[in-house]
Scaffold this motif. Sequence first.
Motif, short mmCIF file in Angstrom:
data_model
loop_
_atom_site.label_atom_id
_atom_site.label_comp_id
_atom_site.label_asym_id
_atom_site.label_seq_id
_atom_site.Cartn_x
_atom_site.Cartn_y
_atom_site.Cartn_z
N LEU A 120 -27.38 32.15 21.80
CA LEU A 120 -27.14 30.73 21.57
C LEU A 120 -27.48 29.91 22.80
N MET A 121 -27.05 30.38 23.96
CA MET A 121 -27.37 29.69 25.22
C MET A 121 -28.88 29.63 25.41
N ALA A 122 -29.56 30.73 25.16
CA ALA A 122 -31.02 30.78 25.32
C ALA A 122 -31.70 29.78 24.39
N ARG A 123 -31.30 29.75 23.13
CA ARG A 123 -31.89 28.82 22.15
C ARG A 123 -31.66 27.37 22.55
N ASN A 124 -30.43 27.04 22.90
CA ASN A 124 -30.10 25.67 23.27
C ASN A 124 -30.83 25.24 24.54
N LEU A 125 -30.91 26.14 25.50
CA LEU A 125 -31.60 25.83 26.75
C LEU A 125 -33.07 25.55 26.49
N LYS A 126 -33.72 26.40 25.70
CA LYS A 126 -35.14 26.20 25.36
C LYS A 126 -35.35 24.90 24.59
N THR A 127 -34.48 24.64 23.63
CA THR A 127 -34.60 23.43 22.80
C THR A 127 -34.48 22.18 23.65
N LEU A 128 -33.46 22.13 24.49
CA LEU A 128 -33.26 20.94 25.32
C LEU A 128 -34.35 20.80 26.38
N ARG B 2 -25.08 23.43 36.51
CA ARG B 2 -26.32 22.87 37.05
C ARG B 2 -27.35 22.64 35.94
N LEU B 3 -27.48 23.61 35.05
CA LEU B 3 -28.42 23.49 33.94
C LEU B 3 -28.05 22.33 33.04
N ALA B 4 -26.78 22.23 32.70
CA ALA B 4 -26.32 21.14 31.84
C ALA B 4 -26.61 19.79 32.48
N CYS B 5 -26.29 19.66 33.75
CA CYS B 5 -26.54 18.39 34.46
C CYS B 5 -28.03 18.06 34.47
N GLY C 123 -28.98 16.78 31.15
CA GLY C 123 -28.29 15.57 30.71
C GLY C 123 -27.30 15.79 29.59
N VAL C 124 -26.69 16.97 29.56
CA VAL C 124 -25.67 17.26 28.54
C VAL C 124 -24.41 17.77 29.23
N LYS C 125 -23.35 17.86 28.48
CA LYS C 125 -22.11 18.45 28.98
C LYS C 125 -22.26 19.97 28.93
N PRO C 126 -21.67 20.69 29.87
CA PRO C 126 -21.81 22.15 29.89
C PRO C 126 -21.44 22.83 28.57
N TYR C 127 -20.39 22.37 27.91
CA TYR C 127 -19.98 23.03 26.66
C TYR C 127 -21.04 22.89 25.57
#
Length: 96
Positions: free
Chosen positions: A7-15, A54-57, A60-64
């Motif tokens: 899930l983290m991998a998918r969301n990271l790639k998408t964003l 750091r990735l979330a910042c 431009g999203v919240k870490p959760y």
Amino acid sequence: MTELHALMARNLKTLRAYRNLTQDGLAEAAGLSKNYIAEIETERKYPSPDAHVRLACALGVKPYQLLLEAGASSGVAVIGDVRELLVRELTEAVDR
């Protein structure tokens, strides 16, 4: 790896793609290495709490939000947020 890693991998790639960032660009913005980003996106590694923030910042999203599925019961999902951002940016572009 676990479902959470996927899930983290998918969301990271998408964003990252939505922000038009390369892995190098995201790595620079987050103060991390490109290899580390690649390992997270391919589920070989899971980010440390510090790297997660750091990735979330940098994105431009919240870490959760990096851990939520689209349509999550909380009503807030990364994919939904991306859709809203895209609609807002397109509307602003048309208005200009």
